[in-house]
Motif scaffolding. Structure first.
Motif, PDB file in Angstrom:
ATOM      1  N   LEU A 534       0.827  -1.209   0.000  1.00 41.77           N
ATOM      2  CA  LEU A 534       0.000   0.000   0.000  1.00 41.77           C
ATOM      3  C   LEU A 534       0.858   1.255   0.000  1.00 41.77           C
ATOM      4  O   LEU A 534       0.477   2.277  -0.587  1.00 41.77           O
ATOM      5  N   GLY A 535       2.000   1.180   0.667  1.00 43.67           N
ATOM      6  CA  GLY A 535       2.874   2.353   0.752  1.00 43.67           C
ATOM      7  C   GLY A 535       3.327   2.852  -0.598  1.00 43.67           C
ATOM      8  O   GLY A 535       3.523   4.056  -0.794  1.00 43.67           O
ATOM      9  N   ILE A 536       3.499   1.953  -1.543  1.00 42.88           N
ATOM     10  CA  ILE A 536       3.923   2.350  -2.892  1.00 42.88           C
ATOM     11  C   ILE A 536       2.841   3.207  -3.550  1.00 42.88           C
ATOM     12  O   ILE A 536       3.123   4.271  -4.115  1.00 42.88           O
ATOM     13  N   THR A 537       1.589   2.760  -3.438  1.00 41.97           N
ATOM     14  CA  THR A 537       0.482   3.520  -4.031  1.00 41.97           C
ATOM     15  C   THR A 537       0.304   4.849  -3.310  1.00 41.97           C
ATOM     16  O   THR A 537       0.058   5.887  -3.940  1.00 41.97           O
ATOM     17  N   GLN A 538       0.412   4.823  -1.986  1.00 41.15           N
ATOM     18  CA  GLN A 538       0.239   6.060  -1.215  1.00 41.15           C
ATOM     19  C   GLN A 538       1.317   7.075  -1.571  1.00 41.15           C
ATOM     20  O   GLN A 538       1.038   8.285  -1.643  1.00 41.15           O
ATOM     21  N   ASN A 539       2.528   6.619  -1.809  1.00 40.40           N
ATOM     22  CA  ASN A 539       3.592   7.540  -2.188  1.00 40.40           C
ATOM     23  C   ASN A 539       3.302   8.172  -3.551  1.00 40.40           C
ATOM     24  O   ASN A 539       3.579   9.366  -3.762  1.00 40.40           O
ATOM     25  N   GLU A 540       2.716   7.389  -4.469  1.00 35.52           N
ATOM     26  CA  GLU A 540       2.334   7.958  -5.773  1.00 35.52           C
ATOM     27  C   GLU A 540       1.296   9.062  -5.595  1.00 35.52           C
ATOM     28  O   GLU A 540       1.358  10.110  -6.257  1.00 35.52           O
ATOM     29  N   ILE A 541       0.334   8.834  -4.693  1.00 36.03           N
ATOM     30  CA  ILE A 541      -0.696   9.855  -4.433  1.00 36.03           C
ATOM     31  C   ILE A 541      -0.058  11.106  -3.846  1.00 36.03           C
ATOM     32  O   ILE A 541      -0.348  12.241  -4.270  1.00 36.03           O
ATOM     33  N   LEU A 542       0.832  10.936  -2.871  1.00 31.70           N
ATOM     34  CA  LEU A 542       1.491  12.088  -2.241  1.00 31.70           C
ATOM     35  C   LEU A 542       2.324  12.864  -3.264  1.00 31.70           C
ATOM     36  O   LEU A 542       2.333  14.102  -3.254  1.00 31.70           O
ATOM     37  N   MET A 543       3.027  12.152  -4.124  1.00 28.68           N
ATOM     38  CA  MET A 543       3.846  12.829  -5.127  1.00 28.68           C
ATOM     39  C   MET A 543       2.978  13.673  -6.054  1.00 28.68           C
ATOM     40  O   MET A 543       3.356  14.796  -6.427  1.00 28.68           O
ATOM     41  N   ARG A 544       1.811  13.168  -6.432  1.00 28.63           N
ATOM     42  CA  ARG A 544       0.912  13.945  -7.301  1.00 28.63           C
ATOM     43  C   ARG A 544       0.362  15.160  -6.575  1.00 28.63           C
ATOM     44  O   ARG A 544       0.278  16.256  -7.140  1.00 28.63           O
ATOM     45  N   LEU A 545      -0.005  14.987  -5.322  1.00 31.51           N
ATOM     46  CA  LEU A 545      -0.570  16.102  -4.566  1.00 31.51           C
ATOM     47  C   LEU A 545       0.459  17.188  -4.286  1.00 31.51           C
ATOM     48  O   LEU A 545       0.110  18.373  -4.169  1.00 31.51           O
ATOM     49  N   CYS A 546       1.724  16.798  -4.172  1.00 34.38           N
ATOM     50  CA  CYS A 546       2.762  17.750  -3.751  1.00 34.38           C
ATOM     51  C   CYS A 546       3.704  18.128  -4.894  1.00 34.38           C
ATOM     52  O   CYS A 546       4.738  18.758  -4.660  1.00 34.38           O
ATOM     53  N   SER A 547       3.356  17.765  -6.105  1.00 33.93           N
ATOM     54  CA  SER A 547       4.276  17.972  -7.231  1.00 33.93           C
ATOM     55  C   SER A 547       4.560  19.436  -7.498  1.00 33.93           C
ATOM     56  O   SER A 547       5.618  19.781  -8.030  1.00 33.93           O
ATOM     57  N   ASP A 548       3.629  20.322  -7.140  1.00 38.21           N
ATOM     58  CA  ASP A 548       3.807  21.746  -7.463  1.00 38.21           C
ATOM     59  C   ASP A 548       4.224  22.575  -6.253  1.00 38.21           C
ATOM     60  O   ASP A 548       4.045  23.801  -6.253  1.00 38.21           O
ATOM     61  N   MET A 549       4.760  21.935  -5.227  1.00 34.58           N
ATOM     62  CA  MET A 549       5.139  22.690  -4.027  1.00 34.58           C
ATOM     63  C   MET A 549       6.309  23.623  -4.323  1.00 34.58           C
ATOM     64  O   MET A 549       7.436  23.207  -4.563  1.00 34.58           O
TER      65      MET A 549
END
Length: 602
Positions: A534-549
């Motif tokens: 699950l951590g792999i998928t969650q990291n993909e979600i976090l990367m998308r949400l934070c890509s424009d920081m």
């Protein structure tokens, strides 16, 4: 004297030709990169090792060696009520207590002297115990859980000490209700040893197991253990003929694992890090002087006693965990060898060590009692090694099963070594209930079900259930080393962790951090391997949400520059998008794995 079968098939004392009985580490792994000269040297090394094992076995097979029997009076017919536990560490002691409460008679053999008679000192990293491991303690009932927590200090998250002297708090769970516990390995081991002794375990200290111990005899159950026993220089050989199951809890350097390897009954990999560690003691800083996180610039504060302190410096780092008396047990990690920033280099030059500490850990120097104390500890304290063990086969019929570090030693950077071992014991207890018990959870053994066939089935199921999860946490512990050393000082990484915490609090039944699943999971199919997946998928979600920081206060390297800027970036995250991604990407995977995140709790 009892007659025994040697590995060659004859009676005691009969030897097969040298090299025919001992399987060595690389027998089946030809290294194509070796030159002819190197291959010759390796062959000679293996022949010398086989010869040493031959000579050692001859000592144990001599007619005048003391020989005893374990389990002979209690493993008749279909009722075996004896168990042998090898190792009186944390896992071995807990395992002994669980077995005793099921009605087994338990003998424990430990290579060292009774730890309770030895002052606490040396190379022991403070342990992190979490809900996952503590469930095995809770299952024993009574006041044991509360008694154990009485030895511990709450740890709510990481306190990261940046190179500029600022600190950042990074929470473990959703809020203060979720925490880990810091506990002295020595105190916890003494606590569990006392418990095992009170419950009736027969404890045998100063028994060093030989790698020539024989687990390859006929039948599903039974082995011959070879011990050197005694204290100091006065040691004698001893054979123990075991007619009951053996639970091997003898740690990362397991002699049982090595014996099984020599007999072709398992294979294993031992991989050391190039980095080692040294213990560094931090004195009690006194009231009002804790080196916690003040919460500057809008950040979250945390008292120094309630944090895992990390000074991340790339190729090396310093850590510290609180003790009950207000002091801290610190650990510095760095390369063991090398011309510059290594233990070898610093040990050789006291002034060079001071320069190194002043350059990288200036803000930690007062916390350790000053430069002289810090440098002396780094140069003079003994160095420990760090490594991982992967074992292909844990169980050999009803003869023996490896658990804890004996089958899956790991580096300490996820704080799960003790917890994973305790969870092994919990699974062993559950499977003994199923195969050898009266049908009630944690109930007594059922005499007519305590057969070699049932023990063998139990051990096989334990390996099937636990090995994928042990492999997963070993891998995640190595990943966490990189995270703690390289990433915790990065502002964007810190911001992403705050977004993760925000998701946990808003979507708790659908999203829990990988860290929370690892530390507070264990039920609802929230296993180590599922947490990793699950951590792999969650990291993909976090990367998308934070890509424009991006923040206007960025420093010259492009990092988010301040706590206020970081908090501002966290607030800009699109929570509607987060909800959509969780429902589309994460929830289906949770359903596929059969995971219930509501069971992730402290």
């Amino acid at each position: 004297k009892l007659k025994q079968q040697s590995r060659s098939g004859g009676e005691r004392g009969e030897m097969a030709p040298q090299g025919h009985r001992w399987k060595l580490a690389s027998d089946d792994n030809e290294d194509m990169s070796l030159t002819p000269v190197e291959r010759t040297e390796l062959k000679a090394k293996h022949e010398a090792q086989a010869q040493l094992l031959d000579e050692e076995e001859r000592l144990f097979m001599a007619d005048d060696v003391e020989e005893t029997e374990v389990g002979g009076g209690g493993c008749q017919g279909n009722d075996c009520h004896n168990m042998v536990v090898l190792g009186a560490g944390l896992v071995g002691c807990l395992c002994a207590v669980v077995l005793l409460r099921k009605g087994f008679k338990v003998k424990v053999f430990e290579r060292y002297a009774d730890i309770r008679s030895i002052p606490s000192a040396g190379r022991s990293i403070n342990l992190s115990v979490t809900s996952r491991g503590l469930r095995a303690i809770r299952a024993l009932g009574g006041s044991l859980y509360d008694d154990l927590l009485g030895l511990a200090t709450k740890i709510r998250g990481r306190i990261i000490h940046l190179a500029d002297g600022n600190t950042v708090f990074q929470r473990y769970g959703k809020d203060d209700s979720e925490c880990n516990y810091s506990v002295s390995r020595y105190e916890l081991n003494a606590f569990l040893l006392d418990l095992a002794a009170r419950e009736g375990a027969e404890l045998h200290f100063n028994h060093i197991l030989s790698e020539t111990s024989n687990f390859s005899g006929d039948g599903m159950m039974g082995c011959v253990l070879h011990f050197l026993h005694g204290s100091g220089q006065q040691k004698a050989c001893k054979r123990v003929r075991v007619l009951c199951p053996v639970i091997a809890c003898d740690g990362a350097g397991s002699r049982v694992r090595r014996a099984l390897g020599h007999q072709g009954l398992t294979t294993y990999t031992e991989r050391l890090l190039t980095r080692g560690y040294k213990e560094v003691l931090f004195p009690n800083p006194g009231e009002g002087n804790d080196f916690g996180c003040r919460g500057q610039d809008g950040g979250e504060p945390c008292h120094g006693q309630y944090g895992l302190h990390i000074w991340p410096r790339g190729d090396h780092m310093l850590m510290a965990l609180a003790n009950r008396d207000g002091s801290f047990t610190g650990t510095i990690y760095m390369d063991s060898q090398g011309p510059t920033d290594s233990f070898d280099a610093l040990e050789a030059n006291h002034e060079k060590c001071k320069d190194f500490l002043a350059k990288h850990y200036a803000h930690a120097v007062p916390c350790v009692g000053g430069m002289d104390s810090f440098a002396q500890q780094v140069t003079d304290n003994p160095a420990g090694i760090l490594g991982t063990v992967w074992t292909s086969r844990w169980a050999v019929e009803a003869k023996v099963v490896l658990i804890g570090d004996a089958s899956h030693a790991m580096v300490p950077f996820f704080g799960q070594g003790c917890n994973c071992g305790f969870e092994d014991v919990r699974w062993l207890s559950t499977l003994l209930d199923e195969h050898c018990g009266d049908g009630t959870p944690s109930g007594p053994r059922c005499p007519e079900k305590c057969t070699a066939a049932n023990f063998s089935a139990c051990f096989r199921k334990l390996e099937e259930a636990r090995k994928p999860n042990a492999d997963a946490i070993c891998d995640m512990a190595l990943e966490n080393f990189v995270e703690m050393r390289d990433k915790t000082g990065d502002r964007k990484f810190q911001a992403m962790k705050r977004v993760e915490n925000k998701l946990e609090n808003q979507f708790g039944n659908k999203f829990r951090s990988r860290y929370a699943m690892v530390c507070y999971g264990g039920e609802g199919n929230v296993s180590y391997s599922n947490a990793m997946a699950l951590g792999i998928t969650q990291n993909e979600i976090l990367m998308r949400l934070c890509s424009d920081m991006i923040a206007p206060q960025n420093d010259s390297a492009g990092n988010i520059g301040t706590e206020e800027a970081m908090n501002a970036q966290v607030e800009l995250v699109d929570m509607d998008l987060a909800s959509k991604l969780i429902d589309e990407m994460l929830v289906p995977e949770q359903q596929k794995l059969g995971i219930d995140l509501t069971t992730v709790r402290h």
